[in-house]
Structures are given as structure tokens and as C-alpha cells.
Design a protein around this motif. Structure first.
Motif, PDB file in Angstrom:
ATOM      1  N   THR A 188      34.621  36.685  27.712  1.00 60.32           N
ATOM      2  CA  THR A 188      34.379  37.448  26.487  1.00 60.32           C
ATOM      3  C   THR A 188      34.804  36.626  25.265  1.00 60.32           C
ATOM      4  OG1 THR A 188      34.750  39.507  27.672  1.00 60.32           O
ATOM      5  CG2 THR A 188      34.949  39.591  25.286  1.00 60.32           C
ATOM      6  N   ASP A 189      35.855  35.830  25.430  1.00 61.31           N
ATOM      7  CA  ASP A 189      36.327  35.003  24.315  1.00 61.31           C
ATOM      8  C   ASP A 189      35.284  33.961  23.907  1.00 61.31           C
ATOM      9  OD1 ASP A 189      38.613  36.473  24.402  1.00 61.31           O
ATOM     10  OD2 ASP A 189      39.831  34.927  25.353  1.00 61.31           O
ATOM     11  N   ASP A 190      34.542  33.434  24.866  1.00 56.06           N
ATOM     12  CA  ASP A 190      33.471  32.485  24.530  1.00 56.06           C
ATOM     13  C   ASP A 190      32.419  33.164  23.663  1.00 56.06           C
ATOM     14  OD1 ASP A 190      34.754  30.548  25.990  1.00 56.06           O
ATOM     15  OD2 ASP A 190      33.355  30.603  27.682  1.00 56.06           O
ATOM     16  N   VAL A 191      32.079  34.394  24.004  1.00 56.41           N
ATOM     17  CA  VAL A 191      31.101  35.149  23.209  1.00 56.41           C
ATOM     18  C   VAL A 191      31.614  35.316  21.782  1.00 56.41           C
ATOM     19  CG1 VAL A 191      29.912  37.364  22.942  1.00 56.41           C
ATOM     20  CG2 VAL A 191      30.162  36.351  25.218  1.00 56.41           C
ATOM     21  N   LEU A 192      32.870  35.704  21.648  1.00 57.84           N
ATOM     22  CA  LEU A 192      33.455  35.927  20.317  1.00 57.84           C
ATOM     23  C   LEU A 192      33.521  34.641  19.503  1.00 57.84           C
ATOM     24  CD1 LEU A 192      36.376  38.332  21.318  1.00 57.84           C
ATOM     25  CD2 LEU A 192      34.192  38.944  20.252  1.00 57.84           C
ATOM     26  N   ILE A 193      33.941  33.549  20.138  1.00 57.81           N
ATOM     27  CA  ILE A 193      34.078  32.282  19.405  1.00 57.81           C
ATOM     28  C   ILE A 193      32.705  31.699  19.073  1.00 57.81           C
ATOM     29  CG2 ILE A 193      35.016  29.944  19.483  1.00 57.81           C
ATOM     30  CD1 ILE A 193      37.259  31.061  21.264  1.00 57.81           C
ATOM     31  N   ASN A 194      31.744  31.819  19.983  1.00 56.94           N
ATOM     32  CA  ASN A 194      30.377  31.359  19.678  1.00 56.94           C
ATOM     33  C   ASN A 194      29.824  32.101  18.471  1.00 56.94           C
ATOM     34  OD1 ASN A 194      29.238  31.011  23.151  1.00 56.94           O
ATOM     35  ND2 ASN A 194      30.506  29.671  21.935  1.00 56.94           N
ATOM     36  N   ALA A 195      29.996  33.414  18.448  1.00 62.00           N
ATOM     37  CA  ALA A 195      29.499  34.222  17.327  1.00 62.00           C
ATOM     38  C   ALA A 195      30.239  33.877  16.036  1.00 62.00           C
ATOM     39  CB  ALA A 195      29.625  35.704  17.643  1.00 62.00           C
ATOM     40  N   LEU A 196      31.547  33.669  16.131  1.00 56.48           N
ATOM     41  CA  LEU A 196      32.324  33.286  14.950  1.00 56.48           C
ATOM     42  C   LEU A 196      31.825  31.953  14.395  1.00 56.48           C
ATOM     43  CD1 LEU A 196      34.714  33.650  12.987  1.00 56.48           C
ATOM     44  CD2 LEU A 196      36.143  32.490  14.715  1.00 56.48           C
ATOM     45  N   GLY A 197      31.538  31.002  15.271  1.00 56.24           N
ATOM     46  CA  GLY A 197      31.012  29.706  14.823  1.00 56.24           C
ATOM     47  C   GLY A 197      29.694  29.853  14.086  1.00 56.24           C
ATOM     48  N   ALA A 198      28.827  30.740  14.572  1.00 61.30           N
ATOM     49  CA  ALA A 198      27.538  30.970  13.909  1.00 61.30           C
ATOM     50  C   ALA A 198      27.736  31.602  12.540  1.00 61.30           C
ATOM     51  CB  ALA A 198      26.647  31.854  14.783  1.00 61.30           C
ATOM     52  N   VAL A 199      28.648  32.555  12.444  1.00 58.16           N
ATOM     53  CA  VAL A 199      28.909  33.221  11.156  1.00 58.16           C
ATOM     54  C   VAL A 199      29.516  32.231  10.161  1.00 58.16           C
ATOM     55  CG1 VAL A 199      30.294  34.995  10.016  1.00 58.16           C
ATOM     56  CG2 VAL A 199      29.080  35.540  12.138  1.00 58.16           C
ATOM     57  N   LEU A 200      30.472  31.430  10.602  1.00 57.93           N
ATOM     58  CA  LEU A 200      31.071  30.432   9.700  1.00 57.93           C
ATOM     59  C   LEU A 200      30.017  29.431   9.220  1.00 57.93           C
ATOM     60  CD1 LEU A 200      34.470  29.754  11.525  1.00 57.93           C
ATOM     61  CD2 LEU A 200      34.092  31.077   9.411  1.00 57.93           C
ATOM     62  N   ALA A 201      29.133  29.012  10.116  1.00 61.76           N
ATOM     63  CA  ALA A 201      28.056  28.084   9.732  1.00 61.76           C
ATOM     64  C   ALA A 201      27.090  28.750   8.756  1.00 61.76           C
ATOM     65  CB  ALA A 201      27.316  27.587  10.970  1.00 61.76           C
ATOM     66  N   ALA A 202      26.809  30.040   8.965  1.00 66.18           N
ATOM     67  CA  ALA A 202      25.935  30.764   8.031  1.00 66.18           C
ATOM     68  C   ALA A 202      26.573  30.800   6.644  1.00 66.18           C
ATOM     69  CB  ALA A 202      25.678  32.186   8.533  1.00 66.18           C
ATOM     70  N   LEU A 203      27.864  31.002   6.604  1.00 65.00           N
ATOM     71  CA  LEU A 203      28.551  31.016   5.309  1.00 65.00           C
ATOM     72  C   LEU A 203      28.525  29.636   4.649  1.00 65.00           C
ATOM     73  CD1 LEU A 203      31.555  33.343   6.208  1.00 65.00           C
ATOM     74  CD2 LEU A 203      29.543  33.912   4.815  1.00 65.00           C
ATOM     75  N   LEU A 204      28.560  28.579   5.454  1.00 65.38           N
ATOM     76  CA  LEU A 204      28.448  27.225   4.897  1.00 65.38           C
ATOM     77  C   LEU A 204      27.086  26.972   4.272  1.00 65.38           C
ATOM     78  CD1 LEU A 204      30.210  24.992   7.582  1.00 65.38           C
ATOM     79  CD2 LEU A 204      30.968  25.435   5.246  1.00 65.38           C
ATOM     80  N   SER A 205      26.051  27.599   4.814  1.00 61.44           N
ATOM     81  CA  SER A 205      24.705  27.391   4.285  1.00 61.44           C
ATOM     82  C   SER A 205      24.372  28.362   3.154  1.00 61.44           C
ATOM     83  CB  SER A 205      23.663  27.522   5.401  1.00 61.44           C
ATOM     84  OG  SER A 205      23.544  28.852   5.850  1.00 61.44           O
ATOM     85  N   ARG A 206      25.323  29.167   2.768  1.00 59.60           N
ATOM     86  CA  ARG A 206      25.091  30.200   1.754  1.00 59.60           C
ATOM     87  C   ARG A 206      24.455  29.685   0.467  1.00 59.60           C
ATOM     88  NH1 ARG A 206      28.348  35.510   0.818  1.00 59.60           N
ATOM     89  NH2 ARG A 206      27.206  36.276  -0.961  1.00 59.60           N
ATOM     90  N   PRO A 207      24.826  28.523  -0.050  1.00 57.96           N
ATOM     91  CA  PRO A 207      24.166  28.061  -1.286  1.00 57.96           C
ATOM     92  C   PRO A 207      22.646  27.979  -1.172  1.00 57.96           C
ATOM     93  CG  PRO A 207      26.086  26.712  -0.835  1.00 57.96           C
ATOM     94  CD  PRO A 207      25.900  27.611   0.361  1.00 57.96           C
ATOM     95  N   TRP A 208      22.128  27.679   0.016  1.00 55.71           N
ATOM     96  CA  TRP A 208      20.683  27.567   0.186  1.00 55.71           C
ATOM     97  C   TRP A 208      20.030  28.922   0.394  1.00 55.71           C
ATOM     98  CZ3 TRP A 208      24.067  24.042   2.344  1.00 55.71           C
ATOM     99  CH2 TRP A 208      24.013  22.777   1.776  1.00 55.71           C
ATOM    100  N   TRP A 209      20.663  29.816   1.151  1.00 59.33           N
ATOM    101  CA  TRP A 209      20.002  31.105   1.365  1.00 59.33           C
ATOM    102  C   TRP A 209      20.232  32.061   0.230  1.00 59.33           C
ATOM    103  CZ3 TRP A 209      23.444  35.171   2.301  1.00 59.33           C
ATOM    104  CH2 TRP A 209      24.642  34.901   2.966  1.00 59.33           C
ATOM    105  N   ARG A 210      21.280  31.917  -0.519  1.00 59.45           N
ATOM    106  CA  ARG A 210      21.470  32.760  -1.698  1.00 59.45           C
ATOM    107  C   ARG A 210      20.445  32.404  -2.764  1.00 59.45           C
ATOM    108  NH1 ARG A 210      26.917  33.546  -4.264  1.00 59.45           N
ATOM    109  NH2 ARG A 210      25.577  34.882  -5.443  1.00 59.45           N
ATOM    110  N   ARG A 211      20.165  31.108  -2.913  1.00 59.41           N
ATOM    111  CA  ARG A 211      19.176  30.663  -3.880  1.00 59.41           C
ATOM    112  C   ARG A 211      17.803  31.222  -3.517  1.00 59.41           C
ATOM    113  NH1 ARG A 211      19.299  24.968  -3.598  1.00 59.41           N
ATOM    114  NH2 ARG A 211      21.461  25.192  -4.172  1.00 59.41           N
ATOM    115  N   ARG A 212      17.505  31.262  -2.231  1.00 64.81           N
ATOM    116  CA  ARG A 212      16.223  31.793  -1.775  1.00 64.81           C
ATOM    117  C   ARG A 212      16.127  33.272  -2.119  1.00 64.81           C
ATOM    118  NH1 ARG A 212      13.769  31.765   4.244  1.00 64.81           N
ATOM    119  NH2 ARG A 212      12.060  30.667   3.350  1.00 64.81           N
ATOM    120  N   ALA A 213      17.185  34.028  -1.879  1.00 64.13           N
ATOM    121  CA  ALA A 213      17.183  35.468  -2.157  1.00 64.13           C
ATOM    122  C   ALA A 213      17.054  35.728  -3.654  1.00 64.13           C
ATOM    123  CB  ALA A 213      18.458  36.114  -1.621  1.00 64.13           C
TER     124      ALA A 213
END
Length: 180
Positions: free
Chosen positions: A141-166
């Protein structure tokens, strides 16, 4: 480092050799398909950045597998073991869906919560497959949580590009005086 290269050097080598193919794919989607640069880069980036990790986590290992369904116990054990193992396990799990998390909101209008849900579903699928196919891996279960956390952190890193799109997308209900 030598053990990591012995275990995963083939994945790294194939991934690097596929970079020209990825560049050609982006170019063809832009030039031939007439698409903006952002979408093809995001599409190719999320696939090319996620597939090597999936190859690694779905490769069989000669170890006893198992299931660890109780959250945070597996993580606690890893963090209180060898520091080198802890770094490899935590960083590796954070990176499994990092490319997916980084590029999904650039390509499609998704926020971090949706990215986390998609990564969680994908990770749960992987953990179930690891157990079902008896790959010698621990389904945690911890792998699931950490994998998802990694995706969310990466999404936040790309925020300058997707916020500009929105910000450039017209809002619903906003029309000009002539109804367009």
C-alpha cells in the motif's frame, strides 16, 4: 552503483536509444499533424518517461514476494533499514509516475487531485499485477501512496505550464458582443 547498472542498465540503454524516436514522434505530430508544440511533447513525454519505470517494476526478481496492505508500516521498515535502500526505494517510488504527473496536466486540463487519482489507480493496478503474476516483488500500500505522491509533486512542478494554458483558454459563458 554497479549493482544498479547490472540490474537496470538495459532499461536505461533502451530508453536512451529511443530518444531519437521520441524526438521524431514529437516532430511528426507537430509538423505533419499541425499540432502545437505543447501537446506532442506532453504526450510523448508522459509515455516515454513512464514506460521505463513500468518495465523496471514489472520485471521479475528472485526474491520472496508478498503483500503488505497496512499503510506506512512498509515505509517505516524501509526508513529504519539501510540508508542506501531507503533512498533507492523512496526516490524510485516517487519517480514511477513522475513523468505521467508532470505531463498530464500540461496535455489535459487536470489538477493535482485528478493526477493523484490517476496515479493511484495505475499504481494499484501495478501492485495487483505484481502479486497476481508472482514477480517476486512485495505489493505494498505504501508503494501506491508514494507513487501517487510522486505524480502529484511532479504535477505541481509543471504548474507554470498548465496554469498558463488554463489562463489562455476562454471560460464558459464568455462570448463577445456578436455571440462568438
Amino acid at each position: 552503483m554497479a549493482q544498479a547498472w547490472q540490474s537496470w542498465g538495459q532499461v536505461v540503454l533502451v530508453s536512451v536509444l529511443c530518444l531519437p524516436l521520441c524526438a521524431a514522434l514529437v516532430w511528426s505530430r507537430m509538423v505533419v499533424g499541425g499540432r502545437r508544440w505543447r501537446d506532442p511533447i506532453a504526450e510523448v513525454g508522459l509515455v516515454a518517461g513512464t514506460l521505463p519505470w513500468l518495465w523496471m517494476v514489472m520485471s521479475p526478481v528472485s526474491a520472496p514476494g508478498g503483500v503488505r496492505p497496512v499503510p506506512l508500516i512498509d515505509l517505516y521498515d524501509v526508513l529504519h533499514g539501510s540508508p542506501q535502500t531507503a533512498v533507492v526505494q523512496v526516490i524510485g517510488n516517487l519517480l514511477v509516475f513522475a513523468a505521467l504527473g508532470f505531463f498530464l496536466p500540461i496535455r489535459w486540463p487536470l489538477g493535482p487531485a485528478a493526477v493523484g487519482a490517476i496515479a493511484c489507480a495505475g499504481s494499484l493496478t501495478i501492485e495487483t499485477a505484481q502479486w497476481t503474476f508472482d514477480l517476486g516483488r512485495v505489493s505494498s500500500t505504501d508503494d501506491v501512496l508514494i507513487n501517487a505522491l510522486g505524480a502529484v509533486l511532479a504535477a505541481l512542478l509543471s504548474r507554470p505550464w498548465w496554469r498558463r494554458r488554463a489562463a489562455t483558454r476562454p471560460r464558459r459563458g464568455n462570448t463577445t458582443a456578436d455571440g462568438q
